[in-house]
Design an enzyme around this catalytic site. Sequence first.
Site, PDB file in Angstrom:
ATOM      1  N   GLY A 230       0.801  -1.218   0.000  1.00  0.00           N
ATOM      2  CA  GLY A 230       0.000   0.000   0.000  1.00  0.00           C
ATOM      3  C   GLY A 230       0.830   1.262   0.000  1.00  0.00           C
ATOM      4  O   GLY A 230       0.328   2.351   0.271  1.00  0.00           O
ATOM      5  N   GLU A 271       4.379  -6.950   0.071  1.00  0.00           N
ATOM      6  CA  GLU A 271       3.832  -7.261  -1.253  1.00  0.00           C
ATOM      7  C   GLU A 271       3.583  -5.994  -2.080  1.00  0.00           C
ATOM      8  O   GLU A 271       2.437  -5.655  -2.404  1.00  0.00           O
ATOM      9  CB  GLU A 271       2.536  -8.055  -1.109  1.00  0.00           C
ATOM     10  CG  GLU A 271       2.736  -9.407  -0.440  1.00  0.00           C
ATOM     11  CD  GLU A 271       1.432 -10.129  -0.172  1.00  0.00           C
ATOM     12  OE1 GLU A 271       1.465 -11.368  -0.136  1.00  0.00           O
ATOM     13  OE2 GLU A 271       0.394  -9.456   0.012  1.00  0.00           O
ATOM     14  N   PRO A 272       4.613  -5.277  -2.442  1.00  0.00           N
ATOM     15  CA  PRO A 272       4.423  -4.056  -3.229  1.00  0.00           C
ATOM     16  C   PRO A 272       4.083  -4.359  -4.675  1.00  0.00           C
ATOM     17  O   PRO A 272       4.623  -5.283  -5.286  1.00  0.00           O
ATOM     18  CB  PRO A 272       5.786  -3.362  -3.127  1.00  0.00           C
ATOM     19  CG  PRO A 272       6.758  -4.511  -2.993  1.00  0.00           C
ATOM     20  CD  PRO A 272       6.029  -5.552  -2.166  1.00  0.00           C
ATOM     21  N   GLY A 273       3.177  -3.588  -5.228  1.00  0.00           N
ATOM     22  CA  GLY A 273       2.866  -3.672  -6.655  1.00  0.00           C
ATOM     23  C   GLY A 273       3.123  -2.324  -7.288  1.00  0.00           C
ATOM     24  O   GLY A 273       4.045  -2.139  -8.075  1.00  0.00           O
ATOM     25  N   TYR A 314     -10.954   5.866  -9.959  1.00  0.00           N
ATOM     26  CA  TYR A 314     -10.440   6.249  -8.637  1.00  0.00           C
ATOM     27  C   TYR A 314     -10.322   7.759  -8.442  1.00  0.00           C
ATOM     28  O   TYR A 314      -9.825   8.202  -7.404  1.00  0.00           O
ATOM     29  CB  TYR A 314      -9.054   5.647  -8.412  1.00  0.00           C
ATOM     30  CG  TYR A 314      -9.012   4.144  -8.337  1.00  0.00           C
ATOM     31  CD1 TYR A 314      -9.819   3.442  -7.449  1.00  0.00           C
ATOM     32  CD2 TYR A 314      -8.137   3.422  -9.135  1.00  0.00           C
ATOM     33  CE1 TYR A 314      -9.759   2.068  -7.372  1.00  0.00           C
ATOM     34  CE2 TYR A 314      -8.070   2.037  -9.057  1.00  0.00           C
ATOM     35  CZ  TYR A 314      -8.883   1.373  -8.171  1.00  0.00           C
ATOM     36  OH  TYR A 314      -8.816  -0.005  -8.099  1.00  0.00           O
ATOM     37  N   CYS A 340     -17.481   6.601 -25.772  1.00  0.00           N
ATOM     38  CA  CYS A 340     -18.783   7.257 -25.773  1.00  0.00           C
ATOM     39  C   CYS A 340     -19.393   7.234 -24.375  1.00  0.00           C
ATOM     40  O   CYS A 340     -20.418   6.604 -24.120  1.00  0.00           O
ATOM     41  CB  CYS A 340     -19.704   6.571 -26.787  1.00  0.00           C
ATOM     42  SG  CYS A 340     -21.198   7.512 -27.111  1.00  0.00           S
ATOM     43  N   GLU A 341     -18.723   7.876 -23.460  1.00  0.00           N
ATOM     44  CA  GLU A 341     -19.115   8.076 -22.058  1.00  0.00           C
ATOM     45  C   GLU A 341     -18.349   9.303 -21.576  1.00  0.00           C
ATOM     46  O   GLU A 341     -17.449   9.794 -22.258  1.00  0.00           O
ATOM     47  CB  GLU A 341     -18.703   6.883 -21.181  1.00  0.00           C
ATOM     48  CG  GLU A 341     -19.231   5.540 -21.590  1.00  0.00           C
ATOM     49  CD  GLU A 341     -20.473   5.141 -20.826  1.00  0.00           C
ATOM     50  OE1 GLU A 341     -20.904   5.918 -19.950  1.00  0.00           O
ATOM     51  OE2 GLU A 341     -20.998   4.053 -21.115  1.00  0.00           O
ATOM     52  N   TYR A 368      -1.709  -0.894 -12.579  1.00  0.00           N
ATOM     53  CA  TYR A 368      -3.172  -0.817 -12.626  1.00  0.00           C
ATOM     54  C   TYR A 368      -3.653   0.037 -13.793  1.00  0.00           C
ATOM     55  O   TYR A 368      -4.613   0.782 -13.684  1.00  0.00           O
ATOM     56  CB  TYR A 368      -3.726  -0.299 -11.300  1.00  0.00           C
ATOM     57  CG  TYR A 368      -3.293  -1.133 -10.135  1.00  0.00           C
ATOM     58  CD1 TYR A 368      -3.863  -2.380  -9.905  1.00  0.00           C
ATOM     59  CD2 TYR A 368      -2.273  -0.703  -9.287  1.00  0.00           C
ATOM     60  CE1 TYR A 368      -3.439  -3.177  -8.860  1.00  0.00           C
ATOM     61  CE2 TYR A 368      -1.850  -1.498  -8.231  1.00  0.00           C
ATOM     62  CZ  TYR A 368      -2.435  -2.732  -8.024  1.00  0.00           C
ATOM     63  OH  TYR A 368      -2.006  -3.525  -6.993  1.00  0.00           O
TER      64      TYR A 368
END
Length: 420
Positions: A230, A271-273, A314, A340-341, A368
Amino acid sequence: MMSKLELKNKSFPIREYLIQLAKKYGTPLYVYDSCKIKKQYIKMKNAFSGIKNFIINYACKANTNLNILKFLQNLGSGLDTVSIQEVELGLKAGFHPKKILFTPNCVSIQEIKKAVDFGVRINLDNLSILEQFGEYYPDYAIGVRINPHIMAGGNSKISVGHIDSKFGISYYQIPHIKRILNNTGLKIEGFHMHTGSDISNIKVFLSGAKILFQIAIDFPNLDYINFGSGFKVPYRKNDLKTDLNSLSSSITKEFSNFCSNYGNQITLIFEPGKFIVSESGYFLVTVNVIKHTTSTVFAGVNSGFNHFLRPMFYDAYHCIENISNPNGRFRFYTVVGYICESDTFGLNRKVKEIREGDILCIKNAGAYCFSMSSNYNSRYKPSEVMIFKGKDFLIRKRETMQDILRNIIDIYNMERWQSG
């Protein structure tokens, strides 16, 4: 400002190199700098060098490209996985099964049985599944994910350790865990927690660690304690980030005290991503159109949230630079996509003057981003390139209509349909 890149033993302005890559491979295009990935990995290893048994498990959901997995495996990393498909990718990348930790959430016992067949380490976060697992595999030691009831993370969507979270077994339910162990004979080899993402306050980690230490002291023969991750990385100039040195200093002291009281030197896992791969990534897009309205100047690009979801999902901030016009004057633009949004990369951003055909670079695109991409609006997923040993390598081809249609069964062309 764009940094420089060590390329073929020369210091090369990365802006110019990225433009070359955009011309060579086309846009939209993800580019990953393996040197930055290695730098982040080594930075973390060095920060926790005071702990004898220390393991980094890369959280591969951040970016599962097989080449990145192989690169980290060669650096000595372990792997954090959350699906059986990620487990299989890890095995294909060369990770030893015992260096892969499978931490699923809300999956069936059938998926967990597949993980047993692969021989990987397993980390459970549900009392029901824990009990079923104990009945099937009493001799297969597992880890348990604890919910420490800590609200943390950059926003509510990435806070996963609070009392109402679907993740983990509440630390108030430890008596239930003990009952299952007594009834099944199941052995626990470790405890795990993960409270959220984008955490800059190290007190969050220390609070969670204190809870895990209090729980773990009552369980003999543990092999590890896993603090998840995190860590916050900077997304803009002067942005907050996790103070890794302060965190490691405090965690090392507390962990050493725990091991002394426990009577055994167990392993500490992080556990870093995002910390490992986020800053390595650049996302290159081409400006399709400049559109003026009564109040806004839009820069519409040849991509959208189908390729880069974080800003819309996010409310995440990603720095956007016009690498085609570095000497232009600053103007304000809302950078939008072609979906188209409502599809916005950046609202009212101060960017060097943007012209149709310019290449924009969106930073912090390593984590991500591609891994959350889709074919919405039937758009193709983009290419990925990895810079490795001073050279660029295509590590994922751009999709084509054949990829869109690959798994479609056209019943109109079936004889049975036509004759019916």
